[in-house]
Design an enzyme around this catalytic site. Structure first.
Site, PDB file in Angstrom:
ATOM      1  N   ARG A  76       3.724  17.888 -20.425  1.00  0.00           N
ATOM      2  CA  ARG A  76       4.283  17.179 -19.275  1.00  0.00           C
ATOM      3  C   ARG A  76       4.109  15.675 -19.346  1.00  0.00           C
ATOM      4  O   ARG A  76       4.837  14.934 -18.694  1.00  0.00           O
ATOM      5  CB  ARG A  76       3.641  17.690 -17.985  1.00  0.00           C
ATOM      6  CG  ARG A  76       4.068  19.089 -17.585  1.00  0.00           C
ATOM      7  CD  ARG A  76       3.394  19.530 -16.305  1.00  0.00           C
ATOM      8  NE  ARG A  76       1.944  19.634 -16.488  1.00  0.00           N
ATOM      9  CZ  ARG A  76       1.100  19.962 -15.518  1.00  0.00           C
ATOM     10  NH1 ARG A  76       1.556  20.184 -14.298  1.00  0.00           N
ATOM     11  NH2 ARG A  76      -0.187  20.061 -15.753  1.00  0.00           N
ATOM     12  N   SER A 131       0.505  25.126 -11.959  1.00  0.00           N
ATOM     13  CA  SER A 131      -0.081  26.288 -11.290  1.00  0.00           C
ATOM     14  C   SER A 131      -1.074  25.855 -10.214  1.00  0.00           C
ATOM     15  O   SER A 131      -1.126  26.442  -9.125  1.00  0.00           O
ATOM     16  CB  SER A 131      -0.775  27.191 -12.316  1.00  0.00           C
ATOM     17  OG  SER A 131       0.169  27.779 -13.182  1.00  0.00           O
ATOM     18  N   LYS A 178     -10.936  32.590 -13.341  1.00  0.00           N
ATOM     19  CA  LYS A 178      -9.569  32.652 -12.826  1.00  0.00           C
ATOM     20  C   LYS A 178      -9.123  34.110 -12.827  1.00  0.00           C
ATOM     21  O   LYS A 178      -8.370  34.543 -13.693  1.00  0.00           O
ATOM     22  CB  LYS A 178      -8.627  31.808 -13.696  1.00  0.00           C
ATOM     23  CG  LYS A 178      -8.945  30.317 -13.674  1.00  0.00           C
ATOM     24  CD  LYS A 178      -7.978  29.538 -14.544  1.00  0.00           C
ATOM     25  CE  LYS A 178      -8.273  28.062 -14.524  1.00  0.00           C
ATOM     26  NZ  LYS A 178      -7.322  27.287 -15.383  1.00  0.00           N
ATOM     27  N   HIS A 193       6.776  27.129 -16.424  1.00  0.00           N
ATOM     28  CA  HIS A 193       6.487  28.044 -17.533  1.00  0.00           C
ATOM     29  C   HIS A 193       7.760  28.762 -17.981  1.00  0.00           C
ATOM     30  O   HIS A 193       8.028  28.899 -19.180  1.00  0.00           O
ATOM     31  CB  HIS A 193       5.437  29.078 -17.107  1.00  0.00           C
ATOM     32  CG  HIS A 193       4.114  28.494 -16.765  1.00  0.00           C
ATOM     33  ND1 HIS A 193       3.429  28.827 -15.617  1.00  0.00           N
ATOM     34  CD2 HIS A 193       3.329  27.589 -17.413  1.00  0.00           C
ATOM     35  CE1 HIS A 193       2.280  28.167 -15.578  1.00  0.00           C
ATOM     36  NE2 HIS A 193       2.208  27.404 -16.656  1.00  0.00           N
TER      37      HIS A 193
END
Length: 205
Positions: free
Chosen positions: A147, A184, A101, A77
């Site tokens: 990604r 993450s 979360k 990030h």
């Protein structure tokens, strides 16, 4: 989509068209930076193409929102933020508050501390739609890291929806090859099994 949070005209028309009073007037320095009628080259106030004004201020600030749960905020990030800063005037890191979360408050504090000395980065939390949060904070762009091809396909769909909903464009930054494996969820998994995750968490320089 993720969860929500809480220009002077160039005389003579920006492209050399008629002025507001109906008369055609030459813009200083030419609307696109060409020579003025007296043969001298003069800069147009504020920049005819939206560049910085002579007083150092932008007529239209380029603000991008980088949204996510960031649980945790990783070196991947941080790399996206670092590489995107030269492209815009400001980045708003927006932490989506999600009941699935938890921990947004702790994430907010840690990212704020990370960028405490960087005035071009603001860190917020939000609920609701990302595009609504972006509009609330005057963001013209959404910033996304990509990604893989699979990531790109999913992000393209979201970008199309966000453009239709709010007219906001998305800036894609490819992840550096050496960081493509960092996520993450991977970091959380390592932490859960007692592994050292410090190599994957950015530290203040």
């Amino acid at each position: 989509m993720t969860p929500k949070s809480h220009n002077a005209s160039v005389p003579g028309g920006a492209l050399g068209g008629p002025a507001l009073d109906g008369h055609h007037k030459p813009s200083p320095g030419g609307a696109l930076g060409g020579p003025a009628l007296d043969g001298h080259r003069k800069p147009s106030p504020g920049g005819a193409l939206g560049g910085p004004a002579l007083d150092g201020h932008h007529e239209s600030t380029r603000v991008a929102m980088f949204a996510g749960s960031f649980n945790p905020f990783t070196i991947g990030h941080a790399s996206i933020v670092e590489r995107a800063l030269p492209l815009v005037d400001k980045i708003v890191i927006a932490i989506g508050e999600n009941i699935d979360k938890p921990g947004a408050a702790g994430t907010l504090q840690s990212i704020q501390e990370l960028y405490a000395s960087e005035p071009r980065v603001e860190v917020i939390t939000y609920t609701g739609l990302t595009v609504d949060a972006a509009r609330d904070h005057a963001c013209r762009f959404l910033l996304r890291g990509v990604r893989s091809v699979k990531d790109f396909e999913a992000e393209m769909t979201l970008a199309d929806i966000n453009r239709r909903l709010a007219g906001i464009e998305t800036i894609f930054i490819p992840t550096l090859p050496e960081l493509s494996y960092v996520s993450s969820s991977m970091v959380r998994e390592l932490a859960h099994h007692g592994h050292d995750i410090s190599p994957y968490i950015p530290t203040k320089q």
